[in-house]
Design a protein around this motif. Sequence first.
Motif, PDB file in Angstrom:
ATOM      1  N   TRP A 230      -5.140  -2.671   2.734  1.00  0.00           N
ATOM      2  CA  TRP A 230      -5.846  -1.658   2.793  1.00  0.00           C
ATOM      3  C   TRP A 230      -5.383  -0.600   1.695  1.00  0.00           C
ATOM      4  O   TRP A 230      -4.357  -1.025   0.958  1.00  0.00           O
ATOM      5  CB  TRP A 230      -5.839  -1.018   4.155  1.00  0.00           C
ATOM      6  CG  TRP A 230      -4.207  -0.804   4.683  1.00  0.00           C
ATOM      7  CD1 TRP A 230      -3.508   0.460   4.486  1.00  0.00           C
ATOM      8  CD2 TRP A 230      -3.428  -1.647   5.284  1.00  0.00           C
ATOM      9  NE1 TRP A 230      -2.508   0.335   4.884  1.00  0.00           N
ATOM     10  CE2 TRP A 230      -2.401  -1.020   5.405  1.00  0.00           C
ATOM     11  CE3 TRP A 230      -3.738  -2.885   5.573  1.00  0.00           C
ATOM     12  CZ2 TRP A 230      -1.104  -1.708   6.203  1.00  0.00           C
ATOM     13  CZ3 TRP A 230      -2.555  -3.399   6.149  1.00  0.00           C
ATOM     14  CH2 TRP A 230      -1.274  -2.880   6.591  1.00  0.00           C
TER      15      TRP A 230
ATOM     16  N   ALA B 290      -9.077  -3.343  15.959  1.00  0.00           N
ATOM     17  CA  ALA B 290      -9.549  -2.546  14.894  1.00  0.00           C
ATOM     18  C   ALA B 290      -8.620  -3.034  13.759  1.00  0.00           C
ATOM     19  O   ALA B 290      -8.378  -2.106  12.818  1.00  0.00           O
ATOM     20  CB  ALA B 290      -9.332  -0.935  15.074  1.00  0.00           C
TER      21      ALA B 290
ATOM     22  N   ASP C 163      -8.485  -4.576  10.149  1.00  0.00           N
ATOM     23  CA  ASP C 163      -9.562  -4.516   8.877  1.00  0.00           C
ATOM     24  C   ASP C 163      -9.150  -5.314   7.761  1.00  0.00           C
ATOM     25  O   ASP C 163      -9.646  -5.172   6.576  1.00  0.00           O
ATOM     26  CB  ASP C 163      -9.919  -3.035   8.391  1.00  0.00           C
ATOM     27  CG  ASP C 163      -8.288  -2.211   8.275  1.00  0.00           C
ATOM     28  OD1 ASP C 163      -7.295  -3.065   8.117  1.00  0.00           O
ATOM     29  OD2 ASP C 163      -8.432  -1.142   7.842  1.00  0.00           O
ATOM     30  N   THR C 164      -8.308  -6.247   7.903  1.00  0.00           N
ATOM     31  CA  THR C 164      -7.964  -7.116   7.060  1.00  0.00           C
ATOM     32  C   THR C 164      -7.894  -8.634   7.492  1.00  0.00           C
ATOM     33  O   THR C 164      -8.159  -8.643   8.849  1.00  0.00           O
ATOM     34  CB  THR C 164      -6.574  -6.922   6.379  1.00  0.00           C
ATOM     35  OG1 THR C 164      -5.600  -6.860   7.320  1.00  0.00           O
ATOM     36  CG2 THR C 164      -6.522  -5.511   5.628  1.00  0.00           C
TER      37      THR C 164
END
Length: 316
Positions: A73, A215, A217-218
């Motif tokens: 991120w 949750a 996100d990678t």
Amino acid sequence: MRLLHDLEHVPPEVLGGALTIGNFDGVHLGHARIVESIRRQARAVHGPTVVFTFDPHPVRLLRPDQTPPPLTWTRRKAQLLAQLGVDAMIAYPTNRALLELSAEAFFQQIVVDQLQAKAMVEGPNFYFGRNRQGNTALLGQLCRQHQMALEIVEPMQLAGHDEIISSSRVRQAIAGGDVEAARRMLTEPYRLRGMVTHGAGRGGSLGFATANLEAIDTIIPAHGVYAGYVVRQELTHAAAIHIGPNPTFGEGQAKVEAHLIDFAGSLYGEPLELAFLARLRDVHTFNDVQQLTSQIHQDVEAVKLSYSDWLTPRVA
């Protein structure tokens, strides 16, 4: 290190330095080689070391169905680049207007007008401008026209292998569960993040409470049990990480959960980062709880050893 999200008000200390442009996803050893070069160029021009990245990846706008899962991120990427000595990272908001700029217009507006770069460093497969029309040959022409130094850095190969280190290769290793191969290509062990949510609570009853992450996100590594550590409030804790279902209890839904070794306290609702050091084993179905508990004890000991080995060169 300065992290900028636009070029509206660029601080003076970010201007007139050595610049490199790219996604830098994961920040692997090939990226580190480029950073080493721009730091050298920055010293030569007496300016800052600047990395210009795109947020999100241009492919997400151009071919959303082909967007690769990210390795980092934005703030993590900035953190990794700062550790390599980068002075500023620009996470430029990718939009259609940017992607429609010709190579010459992109160079003039971003590199010359807004960042006033005096030197550039790129890899040989660098492309820029609408439809990737600009390459290193055109970049060389443009840099010469503006009396700007340009260095092309050759890709890096992993020791003993012919394959070039790349973000795609790192993703492939992680997706296959080979986090140790990923470690050898990255500047830091692969790390993901998520929010701790309530799970079944079964781990606590077995004496191995776990933090369940959602949750994320990678990219998530392949199903398995891993040795790693948790990053929480800038501190690290050794952790056994389980990715996948819990077949022993008839649960088919895949989860990402971590048992923090020698940690007591509630983590619910907190953001947590998991780093991966080694893959210990596959996800198994055990005959009973006793057999499962025995295996977890073995996993925890393996995690402690792996975590200790990781710490040793850092304190030496």
